[in-house]
Design a protein around this motif. Structure first.
Motif, short mmCIF file in Angstrom:
data_model
loop_
_atom_site.label_atom_id
_atom_site.label_comp_id
_atom_site.label_asym_id
_atom_site.label_seq_id
_atom_site.Cartn_x
_atom_site.Cartn_y
_atom_site.Cartn_z
N TRP A 60 0.84 -1.20 0.00
CA TRP A 60 0.00 0.00 0.00
C TRP A 60 0.88 1.25 0.00
O TRP A 60 0.82 2.08 -0.90
N GLY A 90 -3.83 -2.85 8.20
CA GLY A 90 -4.78 -3.94 8.34
C GLY A 90 -6.09 -3.57 9.00
O GLY A 90 -6.89 -4.43 9.35
N LYS A 92 -9.95 -2.11 9.54
CA LYS A 92 -11.19 -2.42 8.81
C LYS A 92 -11.46 -1.39 7.70
O LYS A 92 -11.83 -1.75 6.58
N GLU A 94 -9.30 0.46 6.10
CA GLU A 94 -8.34 0.28 5.00
C GLU A 94 -8.73 -0.91 4.13
O GLU A 94 -8.66 -0.84 2.90
N VAL A 95 -9.11 -2.00 4.79
CA VAL A 95 -9.48 -3.20 4.03
C VAL A 95 -10.68 -2.91 3.13
O VAL A 95 -10.68 -3.26 1.94
N ASN A 105 -7.91 -9.75 -2.57
CA ASN A 105 -7.51 -10.37 -1.32
C ASN A 105 -6.46 -9.51 -0.62
O ASN A 105 -5.88 -8.62 -1.23
N TYR A 106 -6.25 -9.82 0.65
CA TYR A 106 -5.53 -8.91 1.51
C TYR A 106 -4.61 -9.70 2.42
O TYR A 106 -5.02 -10.69 3.01
N VAL A 108 -1.91 -9.07 5.62
CA VAL A 108 -1.37 -8.09 6.56
C VAL A 108 0.03 -8.53 6.98
O VAL A 108 0.26 -9.68 7.35
#
Ligand SMILES: [Mg+2]
Length: 126
Positions: A60, A90, A92, A94-95, A105-106, A108
């Protein structure tokens, strides 16, 4: 993992050389060897415009163009390519922001090789 991932072309964007090395090594461990790296979003976007990739991993926080801007630009050009955000952001909010921009998908940081492998399997569907 199946052998089909050996042909996958993966683009990884991160301004940390250490992170690029960790991600690259992890991908190689799951059989992916066709990996291109970029040190910021601008470089990644130029590479993306000139080449075909199957998966994009992006940090990011990067100089010149951050990962969120990169995702927005890439999504204007390509609706389908799976994009995984790898970040320390990580929270909420930002996600949700990342997913709205088109992230599939993410991950952290810090993450284990197993997590990266599982996310890859999830987005590729095997
Ligand atoms: Mg960074």
């Amino acid at each position: 993992m199946s052998s089909e991932n050996k042909d996958l072309k993966v683009l990884v964007a991160d301004d940390s050389k250490t992170m690029l090395r960790i991600i690259t090594n992890t991908l190689k461990r799951v059989g992916i060897n066709n990996i291109t790296t970029a040190e910021d979003g601008m470089e990644a976007l130029e590479l993306f415009k000139q080449n075909e990739y199957d998966v994009l991993f992006t940090d990011w926080n990067m100089p010149n163009m951050n990962g969120l801007e990169l995702v927005k630009h890439v999504r204007k050009l390509d609706d389908d390519i799976p994009i995984v955000m790898i970040t320390t952001e990580g929270g909420k909010v930002e996600v949700i922001t990342a997913i709205k921009a088109g992230v599939n998908n993410y991950i952290v940081k810090p993450f284990t090789p197993q997590v990266l492998k599982e996310k890859l399997q999830a987005i590729l569907g095997y």
